[in-house]
Motif scaffolding. Structure first.
Motif, PDB file in Angstrom:
ATOM      1  N   GLU A   1       0.930  -1.103  -0.077  1.00 28.81           N
ATOM      2  CA  GLU A   1      -0.089  -0.051  -0.087  1.00 28.81           C
ATOM      3  C   GLU A   1       0.835   1.186   0.029  1.00 28.81           C
ATOM      4  O   GLU A   1       0.577   2.358  -0.779  1.00 28.81           O
ATOM      5  CB  GLU A   1      -1.146  -0.113   1.238  1.00 28.81           C
ATOM      6  CG  GLU A   1      -1.945  -1.196   1.147  1.00 28.81           C
ATOM      7  CD  GLU A   1      -1.562  -2.598   1.552  1.00 28.81           C
ATOM      8  OE1 GLU A   1      -0.583  -2.687   2.107  1.00 28.81           O
ATOM      9  OE2 GLU A   1      -2.206  -3.335   1.217  1.00 28.81           O
ATOM     10  N   GLN A   2       1.813   1.252   0.739  1.00 30.89           N
ATOM     11  CA  GLN A   2       2.891   2.363   0.774  1.00 30.89           C
ATOM     12  C   GLN A   2       3.406   2.740  -0.678  1.00 30.89           C
ATOM     13  O   GLN A   2       3.241   3.828  -0.973  1.00 30.89           O
ATOM     14  CB  GLN A   2       3.967   2.045   1.849  1.00 30.89           C
ATOM     15  CG  GLN A   2       4.681   3.375   2.040  1.00 30.89           C
ATOM     16  CD  GLN A   2       6.026   2.976   2.782  1.00 30.89           C
ATOM     17  OE1 GLN A   2       6.237   1.921   3.282  1.00 30.89           O
ATOM     18  NE2 GLN A   2       6.684   3.896   3.467  1.00 30.89           N
TER      19      GLN A   2
ATOM     20  N   VAL B   1       2.348   1.541  -3.665  1.00 31.16           N
ATOM     21  CA  VAL B   1       1.148   1.956  -4.466  1.00 31.16           C
ATOM     22  C   VAL B   1       0.715   3.553  -4.263  1.00 31.16           C
ATOM     23  O   VAL B   1       0.687   4.240  -5.202  1.00 31.16           O
ATOM     24  CB  VAL B   1       0.091   1.006  -4.403  1.00 31.16           C
ATOM     25  CG1 VAL B   1      -1.032   1.518  -5.374  1.00 31.16           C
ATOM     26  CG2 VAL B   1       0.474  -0.320  -5.045  1.00 31.16           C
ATOM     27  N   ASP B   2       0.723   3.815  -3.006  1.00 31.20           N
ATOM     28  CA  ASP B   2       0.206   5.158  -2.613  1.00 31.20           C
ATOM     29  C   ASP B   2       1.439   6.398  -3.290  1.00 31.20           C
ATOM     30  O   ASP B   2       1.151   7.142  -3.660  1.00 31.20           O
ATOM     31  CB  ASP B   2      -0.119   5.120  -1.185  1.00 31.20           C
ATOM     32  CG  ASP B   2      -1.373   4.682  -0.849  1.00 31.20           C
ATOM     33  OD1 ASP B   2      -2.041   4.319  -1.801  1.00 31.20           O
ATOM     34  OD2 ASP B   2      -1.647   4.345   0.677  1.00 31.20           O
TER      35      ASP B   2
ATOM     36  N   TYR C   1       3.522   5.853  -5.592  1.00 37.17           N
ATOM     37  CA  TYR C   1       3.472   5.839  -7.047  1.00 37.17           C
ATOM     38  C   TYR C   1       2.252   6.853  -7.470  1.00 37.17           C
ATOM     39  O   TYR C   1       2.523   7.793  -8.358  1.00 37.17           O
ATOM     40  CB  TYR C   1       3.305   4.355  -7.621  1.00 37.17           C
ATOM     41  CG  TYR C   1       3.541   4.578  -9.076  1.00 37.17           C
ATOM     42  CD1 TYR C   1       4.263   5.334  -9.887  1.00 37.17           C
ATOM     43  CD2 TYR C   1       2.975   3.309 -10.017  1.00 37.17           C
ATOM     44  CE1 TYR C   1       4.468   5.094 -11.124  1.00 37.17           C
ATOM     45  CE2 TYR C   1       3.081   3.200 -11.445  1.00 37.17           C
ATOM     46  CZ  TYR C   1       3.867   4.140 -11.711  1.00 37.17           C
ATOM     47  OH  TYR C   1       4.176   3.779 -13.281  1.00 37.17           O
ATOM     48  N   ARG C   2       1.190   6.635  -6.891  1.00 36.30           N
ATOM     49  CA  ARG C   2       0.032   7.629  -7.324  1.00 36.30           C
ATOM     50  C   ARG C   2       0.498   9.029  -6.928  1.00 36.30           C
ATOM     51  O   ARG C   2      -0.034   9.939  -7.553  1.00 36.30           O
ATOM     52  CB  ARG C   2      -1.380   7.100  -6.535  1.00 36.30           C
ATOM     53  CG  ARG C   2      -1.699   5.670  -6.990  1.00 36.30           C
ATOM     54  CD  ARG C   2      -3.297   5.295  -6.586  1.00 36.30           C
ATOM     55  NE  ARG C   2      -3.661   3.904  -6.780  1.00 36.30           N
ATOM     56  CZ  ARG C   2      -4.130   3.897  -8.001  1.00 36.30           C
ATOM     57  NH1 ARG C   2      -4.391   4.690  -8.989  1.00 36.30           N
ATOM     58  NH2 ARG C   2      -4.745   2.714  -8.441  1.00 36.30           N
ATOM     59  N   ALA C   3       0.921   9.209  -5.937  1.00 35.13           N
ATOM     60  CA  ALA C   3       1.326  10.559  -5.401  1.00 35.13           C
ATOM     61  C   ALA C   3       2.320  11.065  -6.394  1.00 35.13           C
ATOM     62  O   ALA C   3       2.263  12.417  -6.756  1.00 35.13           O
ATOM     63  CB  ALA C   3       1.930  10.660  -4.112  1.00 35.13           C
TER      64      ALA C   3
END
Length: 201
Positions: free
Chosen positions: A92-93, A95-96, A98-100
């Motif tokens: 999750e860290q 992926v989050d 990457y989205r940021a």
């Protein structure tokens, strides 16, 4: 910008590759997204981590718009630390993150014209001066190269294949067809077993 605007088109190709990289993680266990699948340790979550770091640099530092969030591995001095997720780095860290990075990069892409000047400090001096246009092309190539790696790793893990969620871009065969197809390719390849490696010239 219209749908025909070059920057819009380039951004669409980049975004498609980004989404494919995350799609390749879907439905897999923590073990499977982290497991090294090649002799050099290539793994799915590590690919996402690597591309996030690379993109943050190219659309951030290179245009004097550094990615604002702290990155845990910035202080690491271990070789290849960007290519795998430590036990204390969750899926999750990453992926989050990457989205940021996407959001930060997209702000740069939106704010600057394609001919905006940038500088890549880790490239050779003669190539260090760049434009946003060049960096968009570079990151499209980078993201799609690693999406290709992810395609192969995912197929090796659980047999799942496909170009992107809505278009798999695969021949319409069932498991029996694919098994027969693969055997046909193997039979052809075996005709060349005794030829050895090809030489140039």
């Amino acid at each position: 910008m219209t749908a025909q605007d070059p920057k819009t088109q380039l951004h669409r190709y980049l975004q498609t590759a980004r989404e494919v990289l995350l799609w390749k993680l879907e439905g897999l266990s923590e073990y499977d997204v982290r497991r090294p699948m090649t002799a050099t340790g290539t793994n799915l979550l590590g690919i996402v981590k690597h591309v996030a770091i690379v993109e943050a640099g190219y659309f951030g530092v290179c245009f004097e718009r550094p990615f604002p969030e702290p990155v845990l591995w910035e202080a690491e001095d271990e070789d290849n630390s960007d290519m795998w997720a430590r036990a204390d780095e969750s899926r999750e860290q990453i992926v989050d993150l990457y989205r940021a990075v996407w959001a930060h990069s997209d702000a740069t892409i939106s704010a600057l014209p394609l001919d905006a000047h940038g500088r890549v400090p880790w490239w050779p001096e003669e190539r260090a001066d760049v434009t946003l246009h060049l960096i968009l092309i570079h990151m499209i190539a980078e993201a799609n190269r690693h999406a290709g790696h992810a395609d192969i790793l995912r197929e090796e893990i659980d047999g799942a294949v496909g170009h992107r969620p809505e278009v798999d871009n695969m021949a319409p065969g069932d498991q029996e067809w694919w098994s027969s197809y693969r055997q046909r390719l193997e039979d052809v390849a075996r005709h060349f077993l005794d030829e050895g490696p090809a030489t140039s010239g």
